[in-house]
Design an enzyme around this catalytic site. Structure first.
Site, PDB file in Angstrom:
ATOM      1  N   GLN A 260      38.699  65.792  44.053  1.00  0.00           N
ATOM      2  CA  GLN A 260      39.051  64.499  44.146  1.00  0.00           C
ATOM      3  C   GLN A 260      38.264  63.660  43.108  1.00  0.00           C
ATOM      4  O   GLN A 260      38.754  62.495  42.673  1.00  0.00           O
ATOM      5  CB  GLN A 260      39.142  63.915  45.697  1.00  0.00           C
ATOM      6  CG  GLN A 260      40.304  64.732  46.371  1.00  0.00           C
ATOM      7  CD  GLN A 260      41.461  65.004  45.511  1.00  0.00           C
ATOM      8  OE1 GLN A 260      42.402  64.111  45.332  1.00  0.00           O
ATOM      9  NE2 GLN A 260      41.763  66.305  44.960  1.00  0.00           N
ATOM     10  N   HIS A 263      39.250  62.936  39.640  1.00  0.00           N
ATOM     11  CA  HIS A 263      40.614  62.263  39.438  1.00  0.00           C
ATOM     12  C   HIS A 263      40.336  61.145  38.409  1.00  0.00           C
ATOM     13  O   HIS A 263      40.997  60.599  37.479  1.00  0.00           O
ATOM     14  CB  HIS A 263      41.479  61.989  40.606  1.00  0.00           C
ATOM     15  CG  HIS A 263      42.482  62.804  40.863  1.00  0.00           C
ATOM     16  ND1 HIS A 263      43.493  63.210  40.224  1.00  0.00           N
ATOM     17  CD2 HIS A 263      42.602  63.758  42.062  1.00  0.00           C
ATOM     18  CE1 HIS A 263      44.360  63.999  40.776  1.00  0.00           C
ATOM     19  NE2 HIS A 263      43.827  64.466  41.890  1.00  0.00           N
ATOM     20  N   GLU A 327      43.609  58.896  52.565  1.00  0.00           N
ATOM     21  CA  GLU A 327      45.086  59.238  51.982  1.00  0.00           C
ATOM     22  C   GLU A 327      44.816  60.841  52.431  1.00  0.00           C
ATOM     23  O   GLU A 327      45.912  61.628  52.726  1.00  0.00           O
ATOM     24  CB  GLU A 327      44.940  59.453  50.494  1.00  0.00           C
ATOM     25  CG  GLU A 327      46.154  59.868  49.707  1.00  0.00           C
ATOM     26  CD  GLU A 327      45.880  59.865  48.226  1.00  0.00           C
ATOM     27  OE1 GLU A 327      44.919  59.749  47.773  1.00  0.00           O
ATOM     28  OE2 GLU A 327      46.812  60.183  47.429  1.00  0.00           O
ATOM     29  N   HIS A 328      43.737  61.495  52.218  1.00  0.00           N
ATOM     30  CA  HIS A 328      43.576  62.993  52.701  1.00  0.00           C
ATOM     31  C   HIS A 328      42.500  63.215  53.646  1.00  0.00           C
ATOM     32  O   HIS A 328      41.408  62.597  53.317  1.00  0.00           O
ATOM     33  CB  HIS A 328      43.023  64.012  51.351  1.00  0.00           C
ATOM     34  CG  HIS A 328      44.042  63.749  50.130  1.00  0.00           C
ATOM     35  ND1 HIS A 328      43.929  63.012  49.190  1.00  0.00           N
ATOM     36  CD2 HIS A 328      45.420  64.504  50.132  1.00  0.00           C
ATOM     37  CE1 HIS A 328      45.028  63.011  48.492  1.00  0.00           C
ATOM     38  NE2 HIS A 328      46.006  63.996  48.909  1.00  0.00           N
ATOM     39  N   ASP A 361      47.816  69.235  46.849  1.00  0.00           N
ATOM     40  CA  ASP A 361      48.260  68.850  45.572  1.00  0.00           C
ATOM     41  C   ASP A 361      49.417  69.297  44.912  1.00  0.00           C
ATOM     42  O   ASP A 361      50.216  68.711  43.985  1.00  0.00           O
ATOM     43  CB  ASP A 361      47.257  68.499  44.841  1.00  0.00           C
ATOM     44  CG  ASP A 361      46.010  67.464  45.321  1.00  0.00           C
ATOM     45  OD1 ASP A 361      46.284  66.753  45.893  1.00  0.00           O
ATOM     46  OD2 ASP A 361      44.811  67.357  44.718  1.00  0.00           O
ATOM     47  N   HIS A 420      79.517  33.384  67.926  1.00  0.00           N
ATOM     48  CA  HIS A 420      79.304  34.526  68.187  1.00  0.00           C
ATOM     49  C   HIS A 420      80.066  35.154  69.588  1.00  0.00           C
ATOM     50  O   HIS A 420      80.848  36.081  69.538  1.00  0.00           O
ATOM     51  CB  HIS A 420      77.779  35.166  68.517  1.00  0.00           C
ATOM     52  CG  HIS A 420      76.893  35.252  67.109  1.00  0.00           C
ATOM     53  ND1 HIS A 420      76.779  34.139  66.391  1.00  0.00           N
ATOM     54  CD2 HIS A 420      76.346  36.255  66.694  1.00  0.00           C
ATOM     55  CE1 HIS A 420      75.984  34.667  65.446  1.00  0.00           C
ATOM     56  NE2 HIS A 420      75.657  35.744  65.608  1.00  0.00           N
TER      57      HIS A 420
HETATM   58  N1  HSO Z   1      45.193  64.361  44.539  1.00  0.00           N
HETATM   59  C1  HSO Z   1      46.154  63.472  43.609  1.00  0.00           C
HETATM   60  C2  HSO Z   1      47.263  64.244  43.310  1.00  0.00           C
HETATM   61  C3  HSO Z   1      47.338  65.608  42.213  1.00  0.00           C
HETATM   62  N2  HSO Z   1      46.166  66.165  42.197  1.00  0.00           N
HETATM   63  C4  HSO Z   1      47.910  65.701  41.208  1.00  0.00           C
HETATM   64  C5  HSO Z   1      46.521  66.926  41.179  1.00  0.00           C
HETATM   65  N3  HSO Z   1      47.470  66.682  40.709  1.00  0.00           N
HETATM   66  C6  HSO Z   1      46.784  62.353  44.409  1.00  0.00           C
HETATM   67  O1  HSO Z   1      47.094  62.579  45.846  1.00  0.00           O
HETATM   68 ZN    ZN Z   2      44.324  65.808  43.340  1.00  0.00          ZN
END
Ligand code: HSO
Ligand code: ZN
Length: 438
Positions: A260, A263, A327-328, A361, A420
């Protein structure tokens, strides 16, 4: 990652640790987005070209993706990638189909029947980001439920890549979901185009998808404008909380945190554990694994802003996670199923040592467009119902009206709304008259 002991933190330090720092757009983003929205609203396609030239490294020649380009993208996939898209679409379809809402009807009083009927949203707009990497998986996560919902028109916008074109894999994923209206537009201008419509882009009733601060802010602004479209949820920078016990595997835990962190530099990563030895081992693994990642720099930045929290026990870890509403949430615990009841809020939960977030994911079947920034306090992730309208319908016989008349009369009198009341009493009088005549 710095390590802190929860019990030793002051209240303000705890709040600081759990604050995302990314949840609210800065004034520059707010004002910049407002300008782009106004530009697209007033000047349509001309503004899209203008913003493309200003913001995209290589602007698209045309915002419209021709059907031949989509077909070419599908043909150009390697067999392996083609298969992966099909398998992922299938698992996502299977899971989402299992949870679809259905129509129902009940008699609430004798002669009064109330029903819920589900209707698809007429035209939905999907945003598939490509900022730091094109995300074909996101096209599937949005396209599959939109298709299952029966939306008659699905529009998809995605930013141009380094060649000024839409990413071919995103196009192939769109095709997998039967999407043919694709536009190469990125950022706030894509949201504006779908919200207001231009000569090329159809105006959408609801806009979906994750994005950077500009996209998220644009969604927020268009949805609060009068007559604006609906939006799914705030899907900002990715977040993961891992709760690990002494028996967790440090190699796996570190890999999940890194997955994560890669990202973006603003990814939010948190490890909660009651075992200092495990924390130490995860730290060593992070260092060892980081060097192998092509996106090491990004991941290192995210980890730099993240923390390992040592808790007194696992129950305290669960309490922290529930307050944070991630979120996760990965429960790297022994007997993880026994802990699920303690989870009050999280977008998506992963149990044990063998359920990496990566599967969610891409391809276990659950959705990856999930609430971030604490929105898991009030919503779950995108699902088929997100693309539908639950409409209610009622059928009432004269006897049904009579059965509920006293209730409606009493409540309308209490509210001083005699119009009414008359809508009931006039009918009641007629029904009685008809009875007498009959
Ligand atoms: N973890 C990201 C979603 C994603 N990961 C897309 C890889 N590709 C957001 O929840
Ligand atoms: Zn991801």
């Amino acid at each position: 990652m710095r390590t802190v002991v929860w019990a030793e933190l002051a209240e303000a330090e705890r709040a600081d640790l759990l604050s995302r720092g990314t949840a609210v757009a800065g004034p520059q983003v707010t004002a910049g987005v407002a300008e782009i929205l106004a530009g697209v609203r007033e000047r349509g396609d001309a503004a899209l070209d203008e913003y493309g030239a200003r913001f995209d490294p290589v602007p698209a020649e045309s915002v419209v993706v021709a059907p031949e380009e989509i077909a070419e993208a599908v043909r150009g996939l390697t067999p392996e990638l083609g298969e992966a898209i099909t398998v992922a679409a299938d698992t996502i379809r299977t899971f989402h189909e299992g949870g679809m809402a259905s129509d129902y009807e009940v008699e609430t009083a004798p002669g009064v029947n109330c029903a819920r009927v589900i209707r698809p949203i007429r035209r939905v707009g999907l945003y598939v980001p490509a900022g730091s990497a094109p995300l074909p998986s996101t096209a599937l996560m949005l396209g599959v439920p939109a298709q299952l919902a029966g939306c008659p028109e699905i529009v998809l916008c995605t930013p141009p890549g380094p060649d000024g074109r839409a990413d071919a894999t995103v196009l192939a994923a769109a095709a997998e979901c039967g999407i043919s209206q694709v536009f190469v537009i990125g950022g706030a201008q894509a949201i504006a185009a779908m919200a207001y419509g231009t000569a090329s882009v159809p105006r959408c009733d609801k806009i979906f998808g994750p994005g950077n601060a500009w996209v998220t802010e644009a969604k927020r602004q268009v949805s609060t404008a009068e007559g604006g479209p609906g939006i799914d949820l705030p899907a900002g920078p990715s977040e993961v909380v891992v709760i690990a016990d002494a028996g967790a595997d440090p190699e796996f835990v570190a890999a999940d945190l890194l997955s994560q962190a890669e990202h973006g530099p603003d990814s939010q990563v948190l490890l909660l554990t009651d075992d200092a030895v495990l924390a130490q081992a995860v730290g060593e693994q992070l260092e060892a694994q980081l060097v192998d990642l092509p996106r090491a720099e990004t991941a290192a930045k995210a980890l730099g802003a993240s923390a390992v929290v040592i808790t007194s026990d696992l129950d305290e870890a669960l309490t922290i996670s529930n307050d944070y509403a991630p979120e996760h949430l990965i429960l790297a615990l022994r007997e993880p199923s026994t802990w699920v009841d303690r989870v009050e809020r999280a977008g998506s939960v992963f149990l044990g040592d063998w359920a990496p977030e990566t599967l969610g994911d891409y391809c276990s079947g659950t959705n990856h467009v999930l609430p971030t920034a604490g929105a898991a306090r009030w919503t779950g992730g995108v699902n088929v119902a997100s693309f539908q309208i639950a409409m209610t319908v009622q059928r009432v016989t004269p006897a049904g009206l009579a059965a509920l008349a006293a209730t409606a009369v009493e409540l309308s009198a209490a509210e001083g709304l005699l119009g009414h009341q008359a809508a009931v009493t006039r009918r009641l009088a007629r029904a009685r008259g008809t009875d007498r005549e009959g």
